[in-house]
Design a protein around this motif. Structure first.
Motif, PDB file in Angstrom:
ATOM      1  N   LYS A  88       1.124   4.258  -2.764  1.00 23.92           N
ATOM      2  CA  LYS A  88       0.924   5.676  -2.470  1.00 23.92           C
ATOM      3  C   LYS A  88       2.090   6.514  -2.939  1.00 23.92           C
ATOM      4  CE  LYS A  88      -2.296   5.613   1.250  1.00 23.92           C
ATOM      5  NZ  LYS A  88      -2.471   5.725   2.676  1.00 23.92           N
TER       6      LYS A  88
ATOM      7  N   LEU B  39       0.836  -1.203   0.000  1.00 31.38           N
ATOM      8  CA  LEU B  39       0.000   0.000   0.000  1.00 31.38           C
ATOM      9  C   LEU B  39       0.869   1.250   0.000  1.00 31.38           C
ATOM     10  CD1 LEU B  39      -3.079   0.152   0.204  1.00 31.38           C
ATOM     11  CD2 LEU B  39      -2.788   0.836   2.560  1.00 31.38           C
ATOM     12  N   PHE B  40       1.918   1.214   0.830  1.00 32.60           N
ATOM     13  CA  PHE B  40       2.841   2.335   0.919  1.00 32.60           C
ATOM     14  C   PHE B  40       3.484   2.592  -0.441  1.00 32.60           C
ATOM     15  CE2 PHE B  40       5.331   5.428   2.764  1.00 32.60           C
ATOM     16  CZ  PHE B  40       6.687   5.179   2.697  1.00 32.60           C
TER      17      PHE B  40
ATOM     18  N   ASP C 138       4.179  16.184  -1.851  1.00 33.09           N
ATOM     19  CA  ASP C 138       2.850  15.593  -1.947  1.00 33.09           C
ATOM     20  C   ASP C 138       2.035  15.844  -0.685  1.00 33.09           C
ATOM     21  OD1 ASP C 138       3.785  12.198  -1.134  1.00 33.09           O
ATOM     22  OD2 ASP C 138       4.823  14.071  -0.816  1.00 33.09           O
TER      23      ASP C 138
ATOM     24  N   GLU D  33      -3.083  14.816   5.601  1.00 35.04           N
ATOM     25  CA  GLU D  33      -1.979  14.188   4.901  1.00 35.04           C
ATOM     26  C   GLU D  33      -0.721  14.305   5.736  1.00 35.04           C
ATOM     27  OE1 GLU D  33      -3.098  13.038   0.814  1.00 35.04           O
ATOM     28  OE2 GLU D  33      -1.422  12.638   2.138  1.00 35.04           O
TER      29      GLU D  33
ATOM     30  N   LEU E 295       0.524   8.239   5.789  1.00 36.39           N
ATOM     31  CA  LEU E 295       0.855   7.397   4.642  1.00 36.39           C
ATOM     32  C   LEU E 295       1.296   6.020   5.114  1.00 36.39           C
ATOM     33  CD1 LEU E 295       2.983   9.502   2.150  1.00 36.39           C
ATOM     34  CD2 LEU E 295       0.802   8.459   1.720  1.00 36.39           C
ATOM     35  N   LEU E 296       2.053   6.017   6.224  1.00 36.66           N
ATOM     36  CA  LEU E 296       2.616   4.756   6.665  1.00 36.66           C
ATOM     37  C   LEU E 296       1.612   3.874   7.382  1.00 36.66           C
ATOM     38  CD1 LEU E 296       5.994   5.984   8.153  1.00 36.66           C
ATOM     39  CD2 LEU E 296       5.618   4.904   5.980  1.00 36.66           C
TER      40      LEU E 296
ATOM     41  N   LYS F 173       1.248  14.109  -7.651  1.00 39.25           N
ATOM     42  CA  LYS F 173       0.648  15.121  -6.774  1.00 39.25           C
ATOM     43  C   LYS F 173       1.504  16.374  -6.755  1.00 39.25           C
ATOM     44  CE  LYS F 173      -1.462  12.126  -3.378  1.00 39.25           C
ATOM     45  NZ  LYS F 173      -1.413  11.745  -1.974  1.00 39.25           N
TER      46      LYS F 173
ATOM     47  N   GLY G   2      -3.257   2.196   6.173  1.00 40.00           N
ATOM     48  CA  GLY G   2      -3.748   0.899   5.701  1.00 40.00           C
ATOM     49  C   GLY G   2      -5.057   0.998   4.968  1.00 40.00           C
ATOM     50  N   GLY G   3      -5.202   1.986   4.105  1.00 32.71           N
ATOM     51  CA  GLY G   3      -6.377   2.024   3.243  1.00 32.71           C
ATOM     52  C   GLY G   3      -7.577   2.722   3.814  1.00 32.71           C
TER      53      GLY G   3
END
Lengths: 302, 376
Positions: free
Chosen positions: A103, A99-100, A284, B131, B136-137, A110, B140-141
């Motif tokens: 992103k 996932l990371f 971003d 943000e 980000l870390l 971005k 998990g969605g």
């Protein structure tokens, strides 16, 4: 698990996809390493990962790889304590890792979306060496039907500027390559300066290809805005006070570090630009003033 | 026969769509009338050179209107409400782009809605949605928050929070004026430009306890400095009016420069009345501190790169009257209303929550607005 396999995997990642950020390639390699790792405990896993990051740093000594590695390690320690069963934890880690990676692959877009509105019609832009993020920004601005021209410094010793010029020509953007020494000469013609960064340090300054500091001082003297474009995974926990404070492992290429007898006689590949010379940073996480960077760093490394 | 059936079905469809777009109840009619009236006033006036509406009033009216919309419009979840407010917000901003307080209030209300929703949902903090590298870390969605859940208390909570915002807005000038004594000392010479209600209240409050001298730059071509000087002298402050060209000449005698502004930009710069950049440069040259009195509702997440909306030009007859017909055909005459002042020239911002350095603006912004609302 074999460390040399890891380095080979890293190198193939870079050669297969030259557009990928080196930190992203490092993180992908570390994720692969994580999947294949055989340790039974969290401590063992962490030790192996630290060793792996060190090996990667020997292969490619740039700041970006180091910051990517440290972020990955940090991320492991943040997510690991929720499950008692180690294999469950590990699956969760791998999932979060994917996932990371997804992103951060979007982060360059971005940044480009935020920055290209600062480029006005008829602008003359000066940039330094070859940066994939700057290229994306200019690509977006060109796609937005803006007319502008670009000056790129040659950026010795590896002439990376010529590569950048080639890429820009392919996008039909008028570009001129100038000597590194001609920065002062060209500065009066230029409207704005945009550079990428290999690392963004805690003070809000940046670490980038040698020659960036010169460019920044010159643009400050001429009152031209100096913009930096960088993705958020390049934020590092360093606080250099001057050029000598930047650790030697980042300044020189990996092979030189191994073979050189006296590092003082070698030419450094990067320099440090203090935050007072930077107007704005496009990341971003948004458009940041240099003073906002340390806040962002505190948020991760609490 | 078939034709008749077809015609009647078409007529029915028409009526249905007509019903959906036209406001049905009296309440809705009244609401849309209020919105139209507000838009018309915005278009006509705006602050500064137009009618008497100051940005404080605009902010209060916008917030009151948003409270009405929250109370009276049809919505079932936070997401719907945010969409309605965004839509109305965009309309209001498009009517008068230079009036940034409208957009700022809309963004404040959106943040209020997010916070109330998060509180009702029981999630830890609104910072979850911001943000950051941390987010980000670890997310998990979870970052796709769509605000779809319905809560009964949401309407009442949001209205209460907006009421608190309104109380804050009413008290801003007083809070700023309360800080005057810390910054103005006896026998000082203060310079200001044009007319700012905030600075006026600031100086009048200090004048109750201290004796000082004020120099007002008249700020051509609208010359609002004259009104400022009259008002200050009525309060017993020794005032001098100077022409804008004399700013640099007089600056060596000045201890402090205190100004108001129309907007505070996201990088800590200002969009202020024309002539302010000159004043700031002269102050920098003489190392005179430049203090900006600006309430929090003037803080806007814009940067000065937006060419179309940054500058506002009004009729050039203030600069060169139409009676000079012969010259007019040979020259271009511009009359810009605003100036950009970069953050390096500013020493201190005084707002209703206290004094801040320009480099701290990013932090205030992150507390007032959510990053996703920067672009409405």
């Amino acid at each position: 698990v074999n460390k040399s396999l890891l380095v080979k995997y890293f190198r193939t990642q870079i050669s297969q996809d030259p557009d990928v950020a080196s930190a992203a390639a490092a993180i992908r390699s570390l994720l692969e390493f994580l999947k294949r790792d055989q340790s039974e405990t969290l401590l063992g896993l962490r030790e192996n990962l630290t060793e792996a990051i060190r090996r990667l740093g020997e292969a490619d000594s740039s700041v970006a790889v180091s910051s990517g590695g440290e972020l990955f390690l940090r991320f492991i320690t943040l997510t690991s304590l929720e499950h008692l069963d180690f294999s469950q934890s590990k699956n969760l880690l791998v999932e979060r890792g994917e996932l990371f990676l997804n992103k951060i692959s979007l982060s360059r877009n971005k940044v480009a979306k935020l920055c290209h509105t600062f480029i006005k019609d008829g602008a003359k832009i000066l940039t330094h060496s070859s940066s994939r993020v700057v290229l994306k920004v200019l690509e977006n601005a060109a796609a937005d039907k803006k007319r502008f021209s670009v000056y790129v410094t040659e950026s010795q010793p590896d002439s990376a500027g010529k590569l950048m010029a080639e890429k820009l020509r392919r996008l039909n953007i008028p570009v001129t390559v100038i000597l590194d020494a001609a920065v002062g000469y060209i500065m009066e013609k230029v409207n704005l300066v945009i550079v990428g960064a290999e690392g963004v340090v805690e003070s809000g300054g940046i670490i980038n290809k040698i020659g960036t500091y010169q460019l920044a001082v010159c643009s400050k003297a001429h009152n031209k805005p100096f913009y930096v474009v960088a993705e958020s995974f390049k934020f590092v926990r360093l606080f250099p006070l001057n050029q000598q404070d930047v650790p030697a492992q980042f300044k020189y290429k990996a092979d030189i570090l191994k073979t050189a007898e006296d590092l003082d006689k070698e030419h450094p590949m990067i320099d440090y630009t203090p935050p007072s010379l930077i107007t704005l940073l496009f990341t971003d996480l948004g458009v940041l003033t240099p003073s906002a960077v340390s806040d962002e760093l505190i948020k991760i490394y609490l | 026969m078939v034709f008749l059936i077809l015609y009647s079905t078409l007529a029915m469809i028409d009526v249905h769509s007509f019903k959906r777009t036209m406001p049905v109840t009296d309440k809705e009619v009244a609401l849309s009338e209020r919105i139209e009236a507000f838009l018309a006033e915005l278009k006509r006036g705006g602050s500064g050179a137009g009618t008497l509406r100051g940005s404080g009033e605009t902010a209060r009216e916008t917030t009151a209107l948003l409270r009405r919309i929250t109370g009276q419009a049809q919505w079932s979840s936070a997401g719907d409400l945010m969409e309605i407010i965004r839509k109305e917000g965009r309309r209001m901003m498009a009517t008068q782009p230079s009036e940034t307080t409208v957009g700022n209030m809309v963004r404040r209300v959106l943040k209020i809605i997010r916070e109330e929703y998060a509180r009702l949902r029981g999630s830890s903090e609104v910072t979850d949605q911001q943000e950051s590298l941390h987010q980000l870390l670890t997310s998990g969605g979870l970052s796709e928050e769509n605000f779809g859940q319905h809560f009964k208390d949401l309407r009442a909570n949001v209205i209460e929070a907006i009421n608190e915002l309104l109380t804050e807005l009413e008290a801003t000038t007083d809070h700023i004026a309360m800080q005057a004594l810390e910054h103005i000392h006896s026998n000082e010479v203060i310079m200001t430009i044009g007319r700012s209600r905030t600075v006026e209240a600031f100086l009048k409050d200090a004048a109750l306890k201290r004796k000082f001298h004020v120099i007002v730059a008249e700020c051509a071509p609208f010359c609002q400095g004259h009104e400022m000087a009259t008002s200050l002298s009525e309060a017993g402050i020794e005032t001098t009016v100077i022409a804008d060209a004399a700013i640099f000449a007089v600056m060596s005698r000045v201890n402090k420069v205190i100004i108001g502004t129309q907007t505070v930009l996201a990088n800590g710069g200002l969009r202020a009345v024309n002539g302010t950049h000159t004043l700031a440069l002269a102050a920098r040259h003489h190392s005179t501190p430049l203090i900006v009195c600006a309430p929090m509702f003037k803080l806007s997440p814009q940067f000065h790169n937006e060419e179309d909306t940054f500058h506002k030009f009004v009729s050039p007859h203030e600069v060169l009257p139409f009676t000079e017909g012969e010259i007019l055909s040979k020259v271009n005459v511009y009359c810009p209303v605003f100036d950009y002042v970069p953050p390096e020239l500013i020493t201190l911002f005084i707002s209703n929550i206290g004094g801040n350095a320009p480099s701290y603006t990013y932090r205030l912004m992150s507390e007032l607005y959510h990053p996703e609302d920067h672009e409405l």
